[in-house]
Scaffold this active site. Structure first.
Site, mmCIF file in Angstrom:
data_model
loop_
_atom_site.group_PDB
_atom_site.id
_atom_site.type_symbol
_atom_site.label_atom_id
_atom_site.label_comp_id
_atom_site.label_asym_id
_atom_site.label_seq_id
_atom_site.Cartn_x
_atom_site.Cartn_y
_atom_site.Cartn_z
ATOM 1 C CG HIS A 53 -0.259 0.005 2.535
ATOM 2 N ND1 HIS A 53 -0.245 -1.081 3.378
ATOM 3 C CD2 HIS A 53 0.456 0.963 3.159
ATOM 4 C CE1 HIS A 53 0.438 -0.779 4.452
ATOM 5 N NE2 HIS A 53 0.876 0.451 4.357
HETATM 6 P P1 TYD Z 1 -1.992 -3.811 7.906
HETATM 7 O O1 TYD Z 1 -2.151 -2.412 7.404
HETATM 8 O O2 TYD Z 1 -2.598 -4.912 7.089
HETATM 9 O O3 TYD Z 1 -0.444 -4.136 8.111
HETATM 10 P P2 TYD Z 1 0.766 -4.080 7.043
HETATM 11 O O4 TYD Z 1 0.945 -2.654 6.640
HETATM 12 O O5 TYD Z 1 1.951 -4.577 7.804
HETATM 13 O O6 TYD Z 1 0.453 -4.965 5.887
HETATM 14 O O7 TYD Z 1 -2.560 -3.864 9.395
HETATM 15 C C1 TYD Z 1 -2.918 -5.079 10.021
HETATM 16 C C2 TYD Z 1 -4.130 -4.848 10.918
HETATM 17 O O8 TYD Z 1 -3.823 -3.950 11.973
HETATM 18 C C3 TYD Z 1 -5.316 -4.266 10.163
HETATM 19 O O9 TYD Z 1 -6.475 -4.916 10.634
HETATM 20 C C4 TYD Z 1 -5.348 -2.825 10.580
HETATM 21 C C5 TYD Z 1 -4.729 -2.858 11.966
HETATM 22 N N1 TYD Z 1 -3.975 -1.640 12.308
HETATM 23 C C6 TYD Z 1 -4.445 -0.801 13.295
HETATM 24 O O10 TYD Z 1 -5.515 -1.016 13.879
HETATM 25 N N2 TYD Z 1 -3.699 0.298 13.635
HETATM 26 C C7 TYD Z 1 -2.530 0.575 13.019
HETATM 27 O O11 TYD Z 1 -1.872 1.577 13.369
HETATM 28 C C8 TYD Z 1 -2.063 -0.292 11.967
HETATM 29 C C9 TYD Z 1 -0.775 -0.008 11.233
HETATM 30 C C10 TYD Z 1 -2.809 -1.392 11.650
#
Ligand code: TYD
Length: 140
Positions: A53
């Site tokens: 992303h």
């Molecule tokens: P995600 O964005 O998929 O992680 P990555 O960037 O490593 O692929 O985030 C995983 C889960 O955590 C998703 O359900 C959203 C949640 N999340 C939060 O609640 N707060 C945050 O600050 C972050 C980064 C993720």
């Protein structure tokens, strides 16, 4: 490979003595933005990449505080891969940069400092949408 301007490595100062080492991170000093949020990624699997992303408005610094991992960054024109394997190096990623994290070592802990509170609306999760957005920005 051309450098991506919105991505840079930051050398962090280590306070080391015979007892061990310490790194302190202060907003606007060691980290080039105000820190609104801190999170860390752990229990990862080597073959399970994450990220995929870009953020419209968020800046981040990523620090591998244990183990190692690789970060692929892409601004729509150039791609670079950083090997994060040291506690005293942070990877600054500005806005509108596509990122993928992969090749996590055993026990990897990736600490992330972020300039904004969590907001799923400011993510771009579709690569083609990202490419369209950056090409619009480049034309402005
Ligand atoms: P995600 O964005 O998929 O992680 P990555 O960037 O490593 O692929 O985030 C995983 C889960 O955590 C998703 O359900 C959203 C949640 N999340 C939060 O609640 N707060 C945050 O600050 C972050 C980064 C993720």
């Amino acid at each position: 490979m051309k450098k991506i301007e919105k991505v840079k490595l930051i050398k962090l100062k280590v306070f080391g003595d015979t007892r061990g080492a310490l790194i302190s991170l202060e907003q606007y000093k060691d980290i080039p933005f105000g820190i609104k949020r801190v999170y860390y990624i752990f229990d990862t699997k080597r073959d399970t990449p994450r990220g995929f992303h870009a953020h419209k408005t968020l800046e981040q610094v990523l620090i591998c505080v244990n183990g190692s991992c690789k970060i692929k960054v892409d601004d729509g024109k150039n791609v670079d891969i950083f090997d994060l394997c040291s506690q005293n190096v942070g990877l600054y990623i500005g806005t509108m940069v596509w990122r993928e994290m992969f090749a996590f070592s055993q026990g990897c802990v990736l600490l992330v400092l972020a300039s904004r509170y969590y907001d799923p609306k400011e993510y771009i999760k579709d690569y083609n949408e990202f490419l369209r957005s950056v090409s619009c920005t480049n034309r402005e």
